[in-house]
Design a protein around this motif. Structure first.
Motif, PDB file in Angstrom:
ATOM      1  N   PHE A 337      48.195  65.818  31.956  1.00 31.59           N
ATOM      2  CA  PHE A 337      46.982  66.053  32.731  1.00 31.59           C
ATOM      3  C   PHE A 337      46.340  64.750  33.207  1.00 31.59           C
ATOM      4  O   PHE A 337      45.366  64.765  33.939  1.00 31.59           O
ATOM      5  N   MET A 338      46.893  63.621  32.759  1.00 35.46           N
ATOM      6  CA  MET A 338      46.239  62.331  33.019  1.00 35.46           C
ATOM      7  C   MET A 338      46.858  61.605  34.220  1.00 35.46           C
ATOM      8  O   MET A 338      48.060  61.668  34.430  1.00 35.46           O
TER       9      MET A 338
ATOM     10  N   GLU B 165      45.246  62.877  17.592  1.00 32.31           N
ATOM     11  CA  GLU B 165      45.568  61.449  17.489  1.00 32.31           C
ATOM     12  C   GLU B 165      46.683  61.105  18.472  1.00 32.31           C
ATOM     13  O   GLU B 165      47.388  62.010  18.929  1.00 32.31           O
ATOM     14  N   PRO B 166      46.880  59.801  18.723  1.00 39.41           N
ATOM     15  CA  PRO B 166      47.898  59.438  19.711  1.00 39.41           C
ATOM     16  C   PRO B 166      49.280  60.047  19.405  1.00 39.41           C
ATOM     17  O   PRO B 166      49.951  60.526  20.305  1.00 39.41           O
ATOM     18  N   PHE B 202      41.550  61.764  23.182  1.00 43.13           N
ATOM     19  CA  PHE B 202      41.232  62.969  23.977  1.00 43.13           C
ATOM     20  C   PHE B 202      39.990  63.683  23.436  1.00 43.13           C
ATOM     21  O   PHE B 202      39.888  64.901  23.574  1.00 43.13           O
ATOM     22  N   LYS B 243      39.345  53.832  25.031  1.00 46.29           N
ATOM     23  CA  LYS B 243      39.654  54.250  26.395  1.00 46.29           C
ATOM     24  C   LYS B 243      38.971  55.576  26.756  1.00 46.29           C
ATOM     25  O   LYS B 243      38.819  56.457  25.911  1.00 46.29           O
ATOM     26  N   GLU B 245      39.740  58.627  29.335  1.00 48.10           N
ATOM     27  CA  GLU B 245      40.898  59.083  30.114  1.00 48.10           C
ATOM     28  C   GLU B 245      40.542  59.342  31.587  1.00 48.10           C
ATOM     29  O   GLU B 245      39.419  59.732  31.899  1.00 48.10           O
ATOM     30  N   LYS B 246      41.562  59.173  32.436  1.00 46.59           N
ATOM     31  CA  LYS B 246      41.399  59.537  33.845  1.00 46.59           C
ATOM     32  C   LYS B 246      42.092  60.880  34.044  1.00 46.59           C
ATOM     33  O   LYS B 246      43.311  60.949  34.099  1.00 46.59           O
ATOM     34  N   LYS B 247      41.310  61.928  34.143  1.00 45.53           N
ATOM     35  CA  LYS B 247      41.870  63.275  34.151  1.00 45.53           C
ATOM     36  C   LYS B 247      41.991  63.836  35.566  1.00 45.53           C
ATOM     37  O   LYS B 247      41.260  63.437  36.452  1.00 45.53           O
ATOM     38  N   GLN B 251      36.696  66.505  35.476  1.00 39.86           N
ATOM     39  CA  GLN B 251      36.494  65.055  35.447  1.00 39.86           C
ATOM     40  C   GLN B 251      35.125  64.676  34.898  1.00 39.86           C
ATOM     41  O   GLN B 251      34.969  63.628  34.282  1.00 39.86           O
ATOM     42  N   ALA B 255      36.938  62.377  28.214  1.00 39.39           N
ATOM     43  CA  ALA B 255      37.821  62.524  27.049  1.00 39.39           C
ATOM     44  C   ALA B 255      37.982  61.118  26.484  1.00 39.39           C
ATOM     45  O   ALA B 255      38.468  60.223  27.165  1.00 39.39           O
TER      46      ALA B 255
END
Ligand SMILES: Cc1cc2nc3c(=O)[nH]c(=O)nc-3n(C[C@H](O)[C@H](O)[C@H](O)COP(=O)(O)OP(=O)(O)OC[C@H]3O[C@@H](n4cnc5c(N)ncnc54)[C@H](O)[C@@H]3O)c2cc1C
Lengths: 372, 503
Positions: A337-338, B165-166, B202, B243, B245-247, B251, B255
């Motif tokens: 989604f990113m 988590e990542p 996220f 960070k 996020e760029k969603k 928007q 996140a």
């Protein structure tokens, strides 16, 4: 797949895919910021210099003369990584097809000979609508020096980067519309800023207002729809190849990711639900490829029923591409989604491309009516 | 015709009567007044969307497209002024105490105007749900008072839920997958508290929130029975935001990455850890599993209502377009194919709504909001003056006995069948609503063609927003496995779900 048995096409395929991976992919996210970021002029110029724009033209006009297959091979491979450039090539090809179908040889000659820069060569065209379904159309009046066009039209694709446009307009007193070539730098032309849209961000569209702008009639008066339909019959398969390219790109990124990402103590590709999704994607993509390849062949050999093949390929693959790109995000979970990954753009672009030549259900019904 | 014994036997057969009929059984069981509340909450939501959300939809989305770093402080301040962050906080903790059975309808209204802004309100209640699931009355009281205080002072106090988590998304949300996964958010027990190290990603509304309800693990290899639910306040030493996020969509709702680096959190902020869990009826992993079910049962009902909202919003845009645009000399709305497509969209909305309402009743009868929905407690809290109640609860909440009683009642009192039902129905509502939402967005754009592509016409934004719904709160695929686990697996003695034996 289109290129399977043809050496020349194989070379073109390789060139287009290399360009896509090396030139477009690394800058995909940056380029997609347009119109809120810079336009990818340099990449567009390189693509132009590589002759990606000339494929549709007959050899007499500097084309490659390989028929529709060449265009499809180029579009498919470009669209794997960035459909914006695909959209530019496609729109421009649609405009040139109108020139060809309307027998506008002089204009073709002039445009192809003098085009040392891409902007001079590019022709803007409203590729996301069927002019016969547009209610408020530009009006053309005949004066002593030819036609003058006034009024407004929506969503002229490439309107901010091309020097000229082909636009539909109704000549006063006639029922059907005609196509005109107008100089976008000319008198009475007003172009909006690029329209922020769902996808194809770097294939900008604008709204256009004309006020007594000179326009050159293409072909005959009132014959716009005839030329448009001929163009659609041929270029539908090109739209299908764009959709196929997007699907292939989406599938590859999804598959690569599932081989790397682990959840539940194993690579996610080893969960059979993920595998089944990828399997479904691959099956649909193979069918799309076969459909496009068959349509290309039918079209290039003028096999009977080629029009049906071309349109059916488009209607099917455009729809499939929306499903595939949805799953392409889905198998990657949150990162799909990113914007730093490629999938969300493909999802938007696929839906955007589905709107080529008009409203989908209407396109389907019109297609069917042709068969009756 | 049938004996009592037969009725019991025949209706306990799959599909079980109780799993099929939460709404039916709720009639008579649930306080009647709730209907009035739902109506009122719907009106509040509609007023808020008319005055605040709708005029701001395109502007907020565009702002984020241009400037991904933007944080919508102004909006959450507005929502705070309107009292939206205390709306569902129980009266006994100083909130407005609207019943949780109103949530779905409330979020359908907000979401059908803008999913990003709905999330800017909804995520707060996701965090609140997680906190509530611990049934730690002292913490509930403490954090609720902060929220209420934030409203009074005009400084929004929002909550987040922080699990992902990542390297562990699905793994962090499903007990069976935790121990084979790569959970890294470590909680080390020290004198007087825990030291946290690790990263969450996220996390919706992270940058905007004051309290973060975090899952951390004292043993990363055996997280499933070494989970600590702990509340971390923004500003705590060793805790920072990373960070943003760029969603693609939603928007307007950030996140965020949460980074814990030797972050000491005192014992008083622990919502639930093994010292508490060991005192409960179930084994520790069993309790953790129950907590997940409590959270997901409620929150996935909420995502189902978001999905319904997207489906409805897309339907409304398509209807408007079809009513205003002509094709072949006839309005689109008078083309039969278009009528059928609109009917299909309407059906998608109706079915999704019915599903999240069913999940709502499952929660009301068996899940998170069961205690507050008991007629006795409901009417007492409804009609006792707020001041009096706050005083009483303030005094009681500090006593460990309060938490013990609630946990006995809610955690130990919940049966396995109830856990299956709420969690199973949460997933059903989530999948149904979000798939319908996405389907309707696709259909809307097909009907609108070129017009649908323009940002200014809104439909394309709904599609971008809706896609996320199929991913967060567990992907729809994982939710399907969860439906299998909760409602299907028991039909076959050999079945396992989320198991290493599955292929
Ligand atoms: C914008 C956004 C906001 C979010 N907000 C929050 C939040 O506020 N708090 C929070 O804690 N989390 C939040 N999340 C996280 C969200 O819940 C996860 O993204 C989601 O659960 C999926 O996890 P993942 O992204 O790591 O994907 P992964 O778990 O890596 O999954 C990748 C793919 O593998 C599949 N898969 C994984 N395991 C299995 C399996 N066992 N069987 C079959 N398929 C499997 C998934 O279905 C998916 O298709 C948010 C995510 C996003 C994108």
């Amino acid at each position: 797949m289109i290129a399977n048995t043809n050496k020349e096409l194989k070379l073109i395929e390789k060139a287009a895919y290399d360009f896509s991976r090396k030139e477009l992919w690394p800058e995909r996210e940056e380029n997609d910021k347009f119109p809120f970021g810079p336009f990818f002029d340099a990449s567009l110029k390189k693509a132009y210099d590589l002759d990606f724009f000339h494929s549709i033209l007959p050899e007499t006009y500097g084309g490659i003369g390989q028929g529709i297959s060449t265009l499809c091979v180029i579009l498919e491979n470009i669209c794997r990584e960035d459909s914006s450039l695909g959209g530019i090539i496609f729109t421009n090809s649609a405009a040139y097809e109108i020139l060809i179908e309307s027998g506008s040889e002089e204009i073709l000659k002039k445009l192809t000979e003098s085009a040392d820069q891409v902007n001079k060569f590019l022709i803007a065209f409203p590729v996301f609508s069927d002019p016969s379904q547009v209610r408020h159309m530009l009006k053309a009046t005949k004066g002593n020096d030819g036609y003058e066009l006034s009024g407004s039209m929506e969503y002229l694709v490439l309107g901010s980067i091309a020097n000229q446009a082909i636009v539909p307009a109704r000549i006063q007193g006639t029922d059907s519309y005609s196509f005109f070539l107008v100089d976008l730098k000319g008198k009475g032309v007003k172009v909006s800023s690029p329209i922020h849209s769902l996808g194809l961000h770097s294939c900008p569209a604008v709204d256009l207002t004309l006020s007594n702008t000179p326009g050159k009639l293409l072909g005959q008066e009132g014959q716009g729809q005839t030329y448009f339909k001929k163009m659609v019959d041929r270029l539908s398969v090109a739209a299908a190849s764009m959709a196929t390219g997007i699907m292939k790109g989406s599938f590859k990124e999804a598959m690569d990711y599932t081989k790397e990402r682990s959840q539940g103590g194993r690579k996610i590709i080893n969960w059979s639900e993920v595998k089944l999704m990828l399997a479904n994607m691959s099956i649909k993509i193979k069918n799309a490829e076969m459909s496009v390849a068959k349509a290309c062949q039918a079209l290039d050999t003028k096999e009977s029923g080629w029009k049906e093949c071309s349109r059916a390929a488009a209607l099917l693959t455009q729809e499939t591409a929306c499903d595939i790109t949805t799953d392409g995000i889905q198998v990657m979970g949150g990162v799909g989604f990113m914007k730093d990954f490629g999938q969300e753009k493909r999802f938007r672009d696929a839906k955007h491309i589905q709107a080529v030549f008009g409203i989908t259900p209407v396109k389907k019904i019109k297609h069917f009516e042709e068969l009756l | 015709m049938v004996t009592r014994k037969e009725i019991k036997a025949l209706t306990e057969r799959e599909p079980r009567f109780d799993d099929m009929t939460s709404s039916v059984r709720a009639v008579g069981n649930q306080p009647k007044w709730i209907t009035n509340e739902i109506r009122e909450v719907m009106a509040i939501a509609r007023k808020f969307t008319d005055e605040v959300v709708r005029p701001y939809v395109l502007e907020l989305d565009l702002e984020l497209t241009k400037n991904p770093a933007y944080l919508p402080w102004e909006f959450i301040k507005k929502a705070n002024e309107w009292g939206l962050y205390t709306l569902f906080v129980p009266k006994m903790f100083g909130g407005q105490g609207y019943n949780l059975s109103c949530c779905g309808v409330f979020f359908e209204e907000l979401g059908s105007a803008c999913l990003a802004m709905a999330n800017l309100v909804g995520v707060h209640y996701l965090g609140y749900t997680m906190l509530t699931a611990s049934w730690n009355v002292r913490m509930l009281n403490k954090i609720s008072l902060d929220i209420v205080d934030g409203q009074k002072k005009g400084e929004p106090c929002l909550l987040t839920l922080a699990m992902t988590e990542p390297d562990a998304g699905t793994d962090s949300q499903n007990l069976e997958m935790m121990d084979t996964g790569n959970l890294r958010c470590h909680a080390k027990k020290v004198d007087g508290g825990y030291i946290l190290n690790g990263t969450k990603i996220f996390i919706s509304c992270g940058h905007l929130s004051q309290w973060h309800i975090v899952h951390a693990y004292t043993d990363l290899k055996r997280a499933s029975d070494n989970t600590v639910m702990i509340a971390v306040r923004t500003g705590t030493k060793g805790f920072s935001f990373g960070k943003k996020e760029k969603k693609m969509g939603q928007q307007g709702c950030p996140a965020s990455e949460l980074i814990f680096s030797d972050c000491f959190v005192p014992d008083e902020n622990v919502c639930l850890d093994n010292r508490d869990a060991i005192r409960l009826k179930r084994n520790i992993a069993g309790t953790n599993e129950q907590i997940f079910a409590y959270i997901w049962g409620a929150s996935r009902m909420g995502v189902g209502s978001f999905g319904t909202a997207a489906a409805r919003n897309a339907y409304e845009e398509a209807l408007k377009f079809a009513s205003e645009n002509e094709l072949d000399g006839q309005l689109l709305i008078n083309h039969e194919w278009c009528q059928c497509m609109l009917a299909e969209m309407y059906r998608n909305v109706a079915v999704s709504r019915a599903t999240y309402l069913e999940a709502t009743q499952a929660n009301a009868m068996h899940g998170l909001w069961k205690p507050m929905n008991r007629k006795s407690l409901y009417y007492i809290t409804k009609f006792t003056p707020a001041r009096l109640m706050e005083k009483l609860v303030g005094w009681v909440a500090e006593k460990p006995i309060a938490t013990t009683i609630f946990r006995k009642l809610c955690l130990d009192g919940q049966t396995e069948e109830e856990i299956d039902r709420i969690d199973g129905w949460g997933s059903i509502a989530k999948i149904t609503g979000t798939d319908a939402g996405n389907k309707n967005c696709q259909i809307a754009l097909e009907i609108m063609g070129q017009a649908g592509l323009r940002h200014s016409n809104r439909a394309e934004k709904i599609l971008r927003d809706a896609k996320l719904l199929q991913i967060y709160e567990g992907t729809n695929q994982v939710n399907r496995v969860n439906v299998f686990k909760r409602l299907i697996k028991r039909s076959s003695s050999q079945a396992e779900a989320f198991s290493q034996n599955n292929i």
